[in-house]
Each structure stands twice: as structure tokens, then as C-alpha cells.
Design a protein around this motif. Structure first.
Motif, PDB file in Angstrom:
ATOM      1  N   ALA A 164      -8.782  15.311   9.861  1.00  7.42           N
ATOM      2  CA  ALA A 164      -7.611  15.477  10.731  1.00  7.42           C
ATOM      3  C   ALA A 164      -6.537  16.202   9.945  1.00  7.42           C
ATOM      4  CB  ALA A 164      -7.094  14.123  11.179  1.00  7.42           C
ATOM      5  N   HIS A 165      -5.686  16.935  10.644  1.00 10.20           N
ATOM      6  CA  HIS A 165      -4.594  17.678   9.995  1.00 10.20           C
ATOM      7  C   HIS A 165      -3.294  17.330  10.721  1.00 10.20           C
ATOM      8  CE1 HIS A 165      -2.901  21.923   8.787  1.00 10.20           C
ATOM      9  NE2 HIS A 165      -2.262  20.933   8.194  1.00 10.20           N
ATOM     10  N   VAL A 166      -2.427  16.599  10.054  1.00  9.16           N
ATOM     11  CA  VAL A 166      -1.184  16.177  10.713  1.00  9.16           C
ATOM     12  C   VAL A 166       0.042  16.645   9.923  1.00  9.16           C
ATOM     13  CG1 VAL A 166      -2.160  14.142  11.817  1.00  9.16           C
ATOM     14  CG2 VAL A 166      -1.145  13.911   9.570  1.00  9.16           C
ATOM     15  N   LEU A 167       1.106  16.881  10.641  1.00  9.40           N
ATOM     16  CA  LEU A 167       2.342  17.324   9.998  1.00  9.40           C
ATOM     17  C   LEU A 167       3.503  16.392  10.319  1.00  9.40           C
ATOM     18  CD1 LEU A 167       3.798  19.467   8.331  1.00  9.40           C
ATOM     19  CD2 LEU A 167       4.028  20.845  10.358  1.00  9.40           C
ATOM     20  N   LEU A 168       3.287  15.491  11.238  1.00  8.11           N
ATOM     21  CA  LEU A 168       4.377  14.610  11.655  1.00  8.11           C
ATOM     22  C   LEU A 168       4.061  13.193  11.201  1.00  8.11           C
ATOM     23  CD1 LEU A 168       4.574  16.079  15.262  1.00  8.11           C
ATOM     24  CD2 LEU A 168       6.152  16.552  13.391  1.00  8.11           C
ATOM     25  N   ASP A 169       5.078  12.477  10.752  1.00  8.78           N
ATOM     26  CA  ASP A 169       4.802  11.126  10.270  1.00  8.78           C
ATOM     27  C   ASP A 169       4.642  10.143  11.425  1.00  8.78           C
ATOM     28  OD1 ASP A 169       7.507  11.459  10.768  1.00  8.78           O
ATOM     29  OD2 ASP A 169       8.185  10.225   9.110  1.00  8.78           O
ATOM     30  N   LYS A 170       5.617  10.097  12.299  1.00 10.73           N
ATOM     31  CA  LYS A 170       5.517   9.186  13.437  1.00 10.73           C
ATOM     32  C   LYS A 170       6.242   9.781  14.640  1.00 10.73           C
ATOM     33  CE  LYS A 170       7.376   6.283  10.527  1.00 10.73           C
ATOM     34  NZ  LYS A 170       8.015   5.234   9.768  1.00 10.73           N
ATOM     35  N   PRO A 171       5.886   9.339  15.837  1.00  7.38           N
ATOM     36  CA  PRO A 171       6.545   9.908  17.019  1.00  7.38           C
ATOM     37  C   PRO A 171       7.979   9.420  17.125  1.00  7.38           C
ATOM     38  CG  PRO A 171       5.040   8.157  17.654  1.00  7.38           C
ATOM     39  CD  PRO A 171       4.866   8.348  16.184  1.00  7.38           C
ATOM     40  N   SER A 172       8.816  10.246  17.741  1.00 12.83           N
ATOM     41  CA  SER A 172      10.218   9.833  17.896  1.00 12.83           C
ATOM     42  C   SER A 172      10.330   8.729  18.959  1.00 12.83           C
ATOM     43  CB  SER A 172      11.102  11.023  18.251  1.00 12.83           C
ATOM     44  OG  SER A 172      10.430  11.917  19.082  1.00 12.83           O
ATOM     45  N   GLY A 173       9.460   8.745  19.944  1.00 13.82           N
ATOM     46  CA  GLY A 173       9.455   7.687  20.953  1.00 13.82           C
ATOM     47  C   GLY A 173       8.092   7.032  21.005  1.00 13.82           C
ATOM     48  N   GLN A 174       7.641   6.740  22.226  1.00 14.91           N
ATOM     49  CA  GLN A 174       6.301   6.168  22.398  1.00 14.91           C
ATOM     50  C   GLN A 174       5.243   7.253  22.236  1.00 14.91           C
ATOM     51  OE1 GLN A 174       5.960   4.059  26.119  1.00 14.91           O
ATOM     52  NE2 GLN A 174       5.647   2.183  24.931  1.00 14.91           N
ATOM     53  N   VAL A 175       4.049   6.853  21.809  1.00 17.49           N
ATOM     54  CA  VAL A 175       2.975   7.835  21.669  1.00 17.49           C
ATOM     55  C   VAL A 175       2.341   8.072  23.042  1.00 17.49           C
ATOM     56  CG1 VAL A 175       0.864   8.431  20.451  1.00 17.49           C
ATOM     57  CG2 VAL A 175       2.475   6.854  19.426  1.00 17.49           C
ATOM     58  N   ASP A 176       2.358   9.310  23.470  1.00 17.39           N
ATOM     59  CA  ASP A 176       1.685   9.630  24.734  1.00 17.39           C
ATOM     60  C   ASP A 176       0.180   9.563  24.514  1.00 17.39           C
ATOM     61  OD1 ASP A 176       4.102  10.143  25.991  1.00 17.39           O
ATOM     62  OD2 ASP A 176       4.132  12.230  25.301  1.00 17.39           O
ATOM     63  N   PRO A 177      -0.562   9.065  25.503  1.00 12.07           N
ATOM     64  CA  PRO A 177      -2.026   9.016  25.351  1.00 12.07           C
ATOM     65  C   PRO A 177      -2.576  10.414  25.078  1.00 12.07           C
ATOM     66  CG  PRO A 177      -1.324   7.879  27.357  1.00 12.07           C
ATOM     67  CD  PRO A 177      -0.113   8.538  26.795  1.00 12.07           C
ATOM     68  N   GLY A 178      -3.502  10.496  24.140  1.00 17.17           N
ATOM     69  CA  GLY A 178      -4.087  11.807  23.804  1.00 17.17           C
ATOM     70  C   GLY A 178      -3.341  12.549  22.710  1.00 17.17           C
ATOM     71  N   THR A 179      -2.231  11.991  22.221  1.00 14.39           N
ATOM     72  CA  THR A 179      -1.483  12.695  21.168  1.00 14.39           C
ATOM     73  C   THR A 179      -1.548  11.946  19.824  1.00 14.39           C
ATOM     74  OG1 THR A 179       0.606  11.587  21.713  1.00 14.39           O
ATOM     75  CG2 THR A 179       0.163  13.656  22.847  1.00 14.39           C
ATOM     76  N   GLU A 180      -2.482  11.010  19.707  1.00 14.68           N
ATOM     77  CA  GLU A 180      -2.564  10.189  18.483  1.00 14.68           C
ATOM     78  C   GLU A 180      -2.851  11.033  17.241  1.00 14.68           C
ATOM     79  OE1 GLU A 180      -4.294   9.664  21.228  1.00 14.68           O
ATOM     80  OE2 GLU A 180      -3.842   7.657  21.987  1.00 14.68           O
ATOM     81  N   SER A 181      -3.562  12.159  17.425  1.00 10.51           N
ATOM     82  CA  SER A 181      -3.924  12.952  16.242  1.00 10.51           C
ATOM     83  C   SER A 181      -2.756  13.799  15.717  1.00 10.51           C
ATOM     84  CB  SER A 181      -5.130  13.845  16.551  1.00 10.51           C
ATOM     85  OG  SER A 181      -4.904  14.590  17.710  1.00 10.51           O
ATOM     86  N   ARG A 182      -1.594  13.705  16.340  1.00  5.58           N
ATOM     87  CA  ARG A 182      -0.428  14.458  15.847  1.00  5.58           C
ATOM     88  C   ARG A 182       0.293  13.744  14.701  1.00  5.58           C
ATOM     89  NH1 ARG A 182       2.902  16.044  21.248  1.00  5.58           N
ATOM     90  NH2 ARG A 182       1.279  17.281  22.226  1.00  5.58           N
ATOM     91  N   TYR A 183       0.122  12.422  14.624  1.00  9.40           N
ATOM     92  CA  TYR A 183       0.986  11.640  13.723  1.00  9.40           C
ATOM     93  C   TYR A 183       0.189  10.879  12.654  1.00  9.40           C
ATOM     94  CZ  TYR A 183       3.737  12.417  17.919  1.00  9.40           C
ATOM     95  OH  TYR A 183       4.346  13.008  18.988  1.00  9.40           O
ATOM     96  N   ALA A 184       0.748  10.839  11.456  1.00  7.07           N
ATOM     97  CA  ALA A 184       0.107  10.083  10.377  1.00  7.07           C
ATOM     98  C   ALA A 184       0.035   8.592  10.724  1.00  7.07           C
ATOM     99  CB  ALA A 184       0.883  10.292   9.080  1.00  7.07           C
ATOM    100  N   ALA A 185       0.987   8.130  11.519  1.00 11.07           N
ATOM    101  CA  ALA A 185       1.027   6.704  11.862  1.00 11.07           C
ATOM    102  C   ALA A 185      -0.094   6.299  12.814  1.00 11.07           C
ATOM    103  CB  ALA A 185       2.379   6.369  12.496  1.00 11.07           C
ATOM    104  N   THR A 186      -0.653   7.258  13.534  1.00 12.78           N
ATOM    105  CA  THR A 186      -1.654   6.897  14.549  1.00 12.78           C
ATOM    106  C   THR A 186      -3.021   7.554  14.344  1.00 12.78           C
ATOM    107  OG1 THR A 186      -0.730   8.667  15.939  1.00 12.78           O
ATOM    108  CG2 THR A 186       0.024   6.434  16.396  1.00 12.78           C
ATOM    109  N   VAL A 187      -3.095   8.557  13.466  1.00 12.18           N
ATOM    110  CA  VAL A 187      -4.327   9.344  13.384  1.00 12.18           C
ATOM    111  C   VAL A 187      -5.484   8.580  12.733  1.00 12.18           C
ATOM    112  CG1 VAL A 187      -3.843  10.481  11.162  1.00 12.18           C
ATOM    113  CG2 VAL A 187      -5.185  11.673  12.903  1.00 12.18           C
ATOM    114  N   VAL A 188      -5.178   7.654  11.825  1.00 18.50           N
ATOM    115  CA  VAL A 188      -6.262   6.962  11.108  1.00 18.50           C
ATOM    116  C   VAL A 188      -7.131   6.178  12.092  1.00 18.50           C
ATOM    117  CG1 VAL A 188      -6.804   5.222   9.352  1.00 18.50           C
ATOM    118  CG2 VAL A 188      -4.939   6.838   8.956  1.00 18.50           C
TER     119      VAL A 188
END
Lengths: 288, 213
Positions: free
Chosen positions: B95-119
Motif C-alpha cells: 500500500a502507498h499512503v501519504l495521509l496519516d488520518k482522515p480529518s473526519g469520518q472515514v468514508d467506506p472505500g477510502t481506507e487505503s488513503r490513511y496510515a491509520a486505516t490501511v493496515v
């Protein structure tokens, strides 16, 4: 290029002795001036573009890219100018006019084909994103971002001749523009600004090219915009060459634009979404 | 730019030994083991090319594969490439992420954008291909920074720290952490061989999972 490569080369000599220098079509330069002038009109912009049929065709293709997502096809240049606006059409003209040399491989920077192009489009899109947040003119920010690294096209061949010295000087902790100045006496920002001036581009575009790594010297918000966008693009991995992320970022640029640094995550998120969409849709139309 | 990596043998650099200039210049492209030593590229054995079936993993994407497929992230700046691998099932994930965590709630399907949710997202994808969570270990690559003294602008460090925390929370051992510096990196993950190839513009190294473990 028989001149001895040395630090003593003036900017004029460097440009004069660079083979295959990038150029802009006459029609593009005319459109840039027309849109920059208070007397400029949609009719005159359309007229200049129609004088260069190949350029006009590329602009029409770009006008119909998915990014602008109009329900109907734009088939005529005057229609494109009216529907998209003069500033946006100017940006499309700059993209279409620079694409042939923007996609070149730049061995002096270890940039493969299209890598300068994708970085430049990312910075242009990023400048637009930053301008939106800072309540500035987005279309103007786009064109300023697009050309910020044109100096690399001229510098590449000279750096290529200095590759051994470049390796010796290339400690990652040193900023790359500092290394360029040591090896060639000039950096790509100065060379790019000189080139842009020789094309007679307006000061609003020359300033961000010259000062994009030192925005504190420019006292110009457009330059700050490009600087922040360049930081976003480098962080996102849009610079794959020798230089990588080896440039300074000036926190003052964020302050001068009224941007909150603690909100960097959401700025980056917005940038990533637009850079990806914009880059792909333009590339599809230009490569077609 | 077309990358044609060469197979390189491994050397482990003893951190107690002085680095020569070449090594000092290049060591930030190499894998830093938890004990502080480096895995560095050695003498090219020559002739090896990346298998034809190479799948790119773009920014904000996560992908899991099994066996003879190579996953690659090219052009990693401040972002972090998360490489997960289960040697028993030969299932790998990148996985390749550049964002640490979402500013609000995580939208379904966007988990691979954030280090907090990608694992968790990548682990779930790997489990679907037969990986066993308790066998999975991790390597991370990236987190370079633009030159700055302002901690607010340390984008790479923020993503790295969140990624390390997420791995800890998921109980996934982190074997190597090739991070920091100012160079853009590229990584290739070969699940068939349990191998990672790393490249910066000055350097190319190979990390074998079992050596790192």
C-alpha cells in the motif's frame, strides 16, 4: 556546444549555447499577452488561436477532456473561449504549446520521458488548489505553476556533462539548487526566469519561476502559491529525479497566504484528488 | 523511467565500522534494520529482470496478491509504502499512503488513503487470499522530507509514526524501516520469493524477508 563548461558562463551564454531550446508557438505568446492586457477580448484570443490550426485542434481536444465535463461537445475555438473563459483557454494554450518539450527525457536530472510534465501538471493543479483556499485567482495560479521548472529543460544538458561532480556534491542534506549554483553558477529557477523573459512572458509568470524556491524574496502571493504547491507535489512523490525532495520549504509562505499549517492533511487530500484527475484527463487528450 | 533492476547480493553493514564516503552518501536508500545496521547492495550478479507481471500500486491504493506477481510503488516521497508478507501462503500486500488520518469520518472505500486505516484493510485483503494474520510481518519504506526545520511541515514523519502505531495496534511485527532522508524511493515486492527491492536514484538494494526476520 563547444564552450567550456564553467561557472563563468553567464545566463546569456548558457541559453545561447543550449541546443534544442524549448520555444512557445507565436499564437500562445499572443494569447498570453492578450489575456494579460486590459484591452484583451474573447474575440481576439479566439482569432490568434485560429491562426495555428494544429494548436487550435489540441486546445479543442483539451476543452473536451473529462476534467471539464461539459454535457455537449465543444467544436469551435470561439465557443471554447466563451464557455471556459479566456484565462482557462490561455492555460490550455500553454499546456498544448509546451507539451512537446515538457515530455522530454531530462538526463541531467535523471528524469524520464513525461516526468517533468507530470510534476509540472501536479504543481499547476496544486497552485490552483492553494489559490482556491487563499481566495486568489485559480486560473492564474495554474499557469504560474505549470512553468515553474522550465529552467530544467535548458539546464539538463549542462548538468549531464557534470555528472561526476554532481555525484560528489550530492549529499542529500544539501539543497539541490545550491548544488546547481556551485556547479554551473546558476540554478534552474534563474535559468527558467531568463528563458521566460526572453519569450516576453508577463512578470506575473516570470516571478514565480524565478523565486519558487525562495518565495520570501518575491513578496508575491502567486509565488507563495507555487512554492506551497511544489512542496505538496514533491511530498507526494511527483519529483522522481536526482533532486527528489531536496529543496527548502518556507513556512512563511503558508502564513502569507493565510493557510493553517495544522490543516495540511486536508490540503494534501484535496491536492491529491485534483492532481490525479487533472493529470490523467489532460494526458489522455494530448497523447491521443 | 523504465527500471530494470539487477539482482544484487546482500551485505550487512556493521554500524561499528566507519562508512566510506560512497556509503555515507547512499545509505539512506538502504534498509535500516532494527538493530541499527544496514542491508546494503553488494556486487551485481547480473541478468535478473523484474517478472513481466508487475502490478503498480498508486498513491492511496492497497493491493494484495499471491505467488508469481510483483507489486510496485514507484516514486515514494513523503508517503509510506507498507509491505506485508506471509511466507507460508506466499501472499504479499503493498500500500502507498501519504495521509496519516482522515480529518473526519472515514468514508467506506477510502481506507487505503490513511496510515491509520490501511493496515487493517490490507490485512483483510491478504486474508481473503489465504494469508494468516499471525504469520504476517511488515517492512515500511518512505517518509522522506523536504528540507525544513518546521515540525508542522514534517509530512513524512507524521505518516511514518501513524503507520508504526497502526502496525503495533494490529500486532504485526515491523522488521525493517527504510525511512527518512530527502530522496524519492521506489519499491518492488516479490511475494513468490519474499523479497523487496529498493531503489533511489543513487542506489539499489535487495532485502530478503528471512534475512530481515
Amino acid at each position: 556546444m563547444n564552450l567550456q563548461i564553467s561557472q563563468c558562463l553567464t545566463l546569456e551564454q548558457l541559453i545561447e549555447n543550449t541546443p534544442d531550446l524549448p520555444t512557445l508557438p507565436v499564437a500562445v505568446m499572443a494569447v498570453v499577452h492578450e489575456t494579460d492586457s486590459p484591452e484583451g477580448s474573447a474575440q481576439s484570443v479566439a482569432r490568434y488561436l485560429q491562426q495555428d490550426p494544429a494548436l487550435a485542434a489540441r486546445i479543442l481536444r483539451l476543452s473536451n477532456s473529462a476534467y471539464y465535463s461539459f454535457s455537449r461537445q465543444i467544436t469551435e475555438i470561439p465557443e471554447a473561449v466563451v464557455v471556459l473563459g479566456m484565462r482557462v483557454v490561455r492555460n490550455l494554450a500553454l499546456i498544448a504549446g509546451s507539451y512537446p518539450w515538457m515530455v522530454r527525457e531530462l538526463k541531467g536530472y535523471e528524469l524520464g520521458p513525461k516526468e517533468l510534465w507530470s510534476h509540472s501538471i501536479a504543481v499547476a493543479t496544486g497552485s490552483q488548489t492553494v489559490a482556491r483556499r487563499a481566495r486568489m485567482n485559480e486560473a492564474e495560479a495554474f499557469s504560474a505553476g505549470l512553468f515553474h521548472n522550465i529552467g530544467k529543460v535548458a539546464m539538463s544538458i549542462w548538468l549531464e556533462k557534470k555528472v561526476d561532480a554532481l555525484m560528489d556534491a550530492s549529499e542529500p542534506s544539501r539543497s539541490f539548487d545550491d548544488i546547481e549554483r556551485e556547479l554551473l553558477g546558476h540554478d534552474h529557477a534563474a535559468v527558467g526566469a531568463f528563458l521566460a523573459e526572453s519569450w516576453n512572458l508577463p512578470k506575473t509568470l516570470v516571478r514565480p519561476i524565478r523565486f519558487h524556491h525562495n518565495p520570501e524574496e518575491a513578496e508575491d502571493k502567486l509565488t507563495d502559491c507555487v512554492h506551497v504547491a511544489d512542496y505538496l507535489a514533491m511530498s507526494a512523490g511527483y519529483n522522481r529525479g536526482w533532486d527528489g525532495l531536496r529543496y527548502k520549504v518556507d513556512p512563511g509562505a503558508f502564513l502569507r497566504l493565510g493557510l493553517d499549517k495544522s490543516d495540511l492533511g486536508s490540503l494534501m487530500e484535496e491536492f491529491l484528488q485534483s492532481a490525479e484527475t487533472r493529470g490523467k484527463s489532460l494526458e489522455e487528450k494530448l497523447a491521443a | 523511467m523504465q527500471h530494470v533492476p539487477t539482482l544484487l547480493t546482500l551485505q550487512v553493514h556493521d554500524k561499528s565500522q566507519p562508512c566510506n564516503k560512497h556509503f555515507q552518501q547512499n545509505c539512506e536508500g538502504n534498509a535500516r534494520l532494527q538493530n541499527g545496521s544496514f542491508l546494503i547492495a553488494g556486487v551485481p550478479a547480473g541478468g535478473y529482470r523484474v517478472e513481466p507481471k508487475t502490478l503498480p500500486v498508486g498513491l492511496s491504493e492497497a493491493r494484495a496478491v499471491k505467488g508469481k506477481v510483483v507489486l510496485t510503488c514507484e516514486s515514494i516521497g513523503s508517503g509510506v509504502a507498507l509491505c506485508l508478507y506471509d511466507p507460508d501462503s506466499q501472499v504479499g500486500g503493498l500500500a502507498h499512503v501519504l495521509l496519516d488520518k482522515p480529518s473526519g469520518q472515514v468514508d467506506p472505500g477510502t481506507e487505503s488513503r490513511y496510515a491509520a486505516t490501511v493496515v487493517e484493510k490490507l490485512l483483510a485483503d491478504m486474508e481473503n487470499l489465504g494469508a494468516q494474520r499471525e504469520k504476517v510481518t511488515a517492512n515500511i519504506v518512505g517518509g522522506a522530507e523536504v528540507h525544513t526545520q518546521d515540525p508542522d511541515l514534517f509530512m513524512g514523519s507524521r505518516v511514518l509514526q501513524t503507520m508504526r502505531d497502526s502496525l503495533k495496534q494490529a500486532d504485526i511485527p515491523l522488521l525493517t524501516d527504510t525511512s527518512g532522508g530527502h530522496l524519492t524511493r521506489s519499491v518492488w515486492l516479490h511475494p513468490e520469493h519474499g523479497r523487496i527491492e529498493l531503489r533511489t536514484f543513487v542506489d539499489h538494494g535487495v532485502l530478503d524477508w528471512e534475512v530481515a526476520a
